[in-house]
Design an enzyme around this catalytic site. Structure first.
Site, PDB file in Angstrom:
ATOM      1  N   LEU A 149       0.864  -1.170   0.000  1.00 55.67           N
ATOM      2  CA  LEU A 149       0.000   0.000   0.000  1.00 55.67           C
ATOM      3  C   LEU A 149       0.902   1.222   0.000  1.00 55.67           C
ATOM      4  O   LEU A 149       2.004   1.191   0.555  1.00 55.67           O
ATOM      5  CB  LEU A 149      -0.890   0.029   1.256  1.00 55.67           C
ATOM      6  CG  LEU A 149      -1.907  -1.099   1.444  1.00 55.67           C
ATOM      7  CD1 LEU A 149      -2.621  -0.933   2.783  1.00 55.67           C
ATOM      8  CD2 LEU A 149      -2.915  -1.120   0.305  1.00 55.67           C
ATOM      9  N   ASP A 150       0.445   2.311  -0.619  1.00 54.73           N
ATOM     10  CA  ASP A 150       1.212   3.550  -0.550  1.00 54.73           C
ATOM     11  C   ASP A 150       1.404   3.941   0.909  1.00 54.73           C
ATOM     12  O   ASP A 150       0.576   3.616   1.773  1.00 54.73           O
ATOM     13  CB  ASP A 150       0.475   4.674  -1.283  1.00 54.73           C
ATOM     14  CG  ASP A 150       0.371   4.425  -2.780  1.00 54.73           C
ATOM     15  OD1 ASP A 150       1.214   3.696  -3.316  1.00 54.73           O
ATOM     16  OD2 ASP A 150      -0.561   4.966  -3.394  1.00 54.73           O
ATOM     17  N   LYS A 151       2.465   4.648   1.183  1.00 55.42           N
ATOM     18  CA  LYS A 151       2.790   5.049   2.552  1.00 55.42           C
ATOM     19  C   LYS A 151       1.607   5.721   3.240  1.00 55.42           C
ATOM     20  O   LYS A 151       1.290   5.443   4.402  1.00 55.42           O
ATOM     21  CB  LYS A 151       4.006   5.986   2.550  1.00 55.42           C
ATOM     22  CG  LYS A 151       4.425   6.464   3.937  1.00 55.42           C
ATOM     23  CD  LYS A 151       5.647   7.371   3.842  1.00 55.42           C
ATOM     24  CE  LYS A 151       6.056   7.866   5.223  1.00 55.42           C
ATOM     25  NZ  LYS A 151       7.259   8.758   5.166  1.00 55.42           N
ATOM     26  N   ARG A 255      -5.927   5.859  -7.241  1.00 57.88           N
ATOM     27  CA  ARG A 255      -5.711   7.319  -7.236  1.00 57.88           C
ATOM     28  C   ARG A 255      -5.741   7.877  -8.654  1.00 57.88           C
ATOM     29  O   ARG A 255      -6.346   8.921  -8.912  1.00 57.88           O
ATOM     30  CB  ARG A 255      -4.386   7.631  -6.542  1.00 57.88           C
ATOM     31  CG  ARG A 255      -4.376   7.227  -5.063  1.00 57.88           C
ATOM     32  CD  ARG A 255      -2.980   7.224  -4.471  1.00 57.88           C
ATOM     33  NE  ARG A 255      -2.423   8.587  -4.441  1.00 57.88           N
ATOM     34  CZ  ARG A 255      -1.160   8.830  -4.126  1.00 57.88           C
ATOM     35  NH1 ARG A 255      -0.315   7.839  -3.840  1.00 57.88           N
ATOM     36  NH2 ARG A 255      -0.713  10.070  -4.105  1.00 57.88           N
TER      37      ARG A 255
END
Length: 330
Positions: A149-151, A255
Site C-alpha cells: 500500500l502507498d505510505k 488514485r
C-alpha cells in the site's frame, strides 16, 4: 572523513561543488545536479531537506532558490544497512498463524525501507514481531512482502511468514484471485455512479514520478467502482464515498483512476488536481486529514497453505471517519 564535522556527521562524505557564472540564477537543485552529475536532483532535494547542503557553513534547504556564484558543500550520509533491522513498532494484527500475518497498516507507515525511509516501516515492525520466522522469506530487502500500500494509504495487508505462503500468495496476487476493496473519499463524484474503469497505466510521459492513463504502452488496470454516498447537492455532488474493487493491482491505480474520472481522492498531493469546494476544504481541515483519503477496507483470499477462506474488513481510520461525518453534514 572530516575531523571538523559534528560527531554525528563524522562519517559523511563531503563534496565541494562550484557554481560558475553560467549557472547563477538557475534553480539551485538543477544547478547542483549539473555540477555533480553523479548525485540525482531528487537526492539533492532530500539532502537539502535534511540541512546537508550548505553554503558558507549555513544550510540551504530550498531547491527552488536561486543558485549563486561560489562553493557549496554537500554532505552525503553513509549508506543505510542493506538488511532492514527489527524495530519494536506496534502492529494491529487481524490474523496470524505459522504461515502468514494480516495487519491493519496505518497511514504514514511505508511498507518497506527505501531511500529516505530507512526505518519505521512495516518490514521493520514485522521483523521484530515475527522474529526468525520472517528471515529470508521473499528476499532480504522486502521479507514477507507480496503486495504493498502507498505510505499514506491505510488498511489491510497480508505478509508471508513461510516460503510456501509467500509463493502461494504471490500466485494469488498474480492471477488476481484476491478480493480487494478500497474506500475513497473523492472531490465531486465519478459519473456514472457505478462502472468499470479499464485503462493502460504506466509512468507519465511528462513526470516520471507519477503514474498516468496511457494511450499506448503501460499495463492493463481495471477498477470496479460504485458511489456509496454523495455529499452536497444531488445535481452536482461536492464529494462522495466511493467503493473501489481492484481487478488488477497497479501502482497508484485507484488514485489515478479516480482522478481520470474527474473525482480525485480528497487530500491527494499528487493526483488531486482541482480545488474542492470551500465547505469541503473546511471539512478536510476540521477532520485533520493530511493525506489522500484512501483506505484498503477489505482483503479476502484463500489461505495458500491451509485452504481456509479468509476475509478481513476494517473500518475507516479516525481521520477519514471524521471527514466522512463532516461531509455528511453538507
Amino acid at each position: 572523513m572530516r575531523e571538523d564535522l559534528p560527531e554525528d556527521e563524522a562519517d559523511f562524505e563531503v563534496r565541494l561543488v562550484q557554481i560558475g557564472d553560467g549557472a547563477t540564477g538557475d534553480r539551485l537543485d538543477k544547478a547542483l545536479a549539473a555540477a555533480a552529475p553523479d548525485i540525482s536532483r531528487a537526492r539533492l532535494q532530500a539532502l537539502m531537506a535534511e540541512g546537508l547542503v550548505r553554503r558558507d557553513g549555513l544550510p540551504v534547504t530550498s531547491g527552488s532558490s536561486k543558485a549563486v556564484l561560489g562553493e557549496y558543500e554537500i554532505l552525503i550520509p553513509p549508506p543505510a544497512p542493506a538488511d532492514p533491522q527489527p524495530e519494536a513498532i506496534p502492529l494491529v494484527v487481524l490474523f496470524e498463524d505459522a504461515h502468514l500475518i494480516v495487519v491493519d497498516k496505518p497511514a504514514g507507515m511505508a511498507v518497506h525501507p527505501a531511500p529516505g525511509t530507512a526505518n519505521g516501516t512495516l518490514v521493520n515492525a514485522l521483523l521484530h514481531h515475527c522474529g526468525d520466522s520472517l528471515s529470508g522469506v521473499g528476499g532480504v530487502a522486502r521479507p514477507g512482502i507480496v503486495h504493498r500500500l502507498d505510505k499514506e494509504t491505510s488498511g489491510v495487508m497480508v505478509a508471508a511468514k513461510s516460503d510456501a505462503a509467500h509463493q502461494g500468495l504471490s500466485k494469488l496476487f498474480a492471477s488476481h484471485d484476491i478480493d480487494r476493496v478500497y474506500v475513497a473519499l473523492t472531490r465531486g463524484a465519478p459519473y456514472p455512479k457505478k462502472g468499470v474503469i479499464d485503462t493502460q497505466l504506466g509512468r507519465s510521459n511528462s513526470d516520471r514520478k507519477k503514474m498516468a492513463v496511457l494511450k499506448t504502452g503501460g499495463r492493463q488496470a481495471i477498477t470496479h467502482y460504485a458511489v456509496e454516498h454523495a455529499f452536497g447537492p444531488d445535481e452536482k455532488p461536492l464529494a462522495a464515498r466511493v467503493s473501489c474493487r481492484l481487478q488488477t493491482g497497479r501502482t497508484h491505480q485507484i488514485r489515478v483512476h479516480m482522478a481520470s474520472k474527474g473525482a480525485p481522492c480528497l487530500g491527494d498531493p499528487v493526483y488531486g488536481s482541482g480545488t474542492p469546494a470551500p465547505s469541503v476544504r473546511e471539512a478536510i481541515a476540521a477532520s485533520g486529514l493530511t493525506r489522500q483519503a484512501l483506505h484498503a477496507a477489505v482483503l479476502g483470499f484463500v489461505h495458500p497453505v491451509t485452504g481456509e477462506t479468509l476475509r478481513f474488513e476494517t473500518p475507516l481510520p479516525a481521520d477519514m471517519a471524521a471527514l466522512e461525518k463532516a461531509l455528511a453534514a453538507l
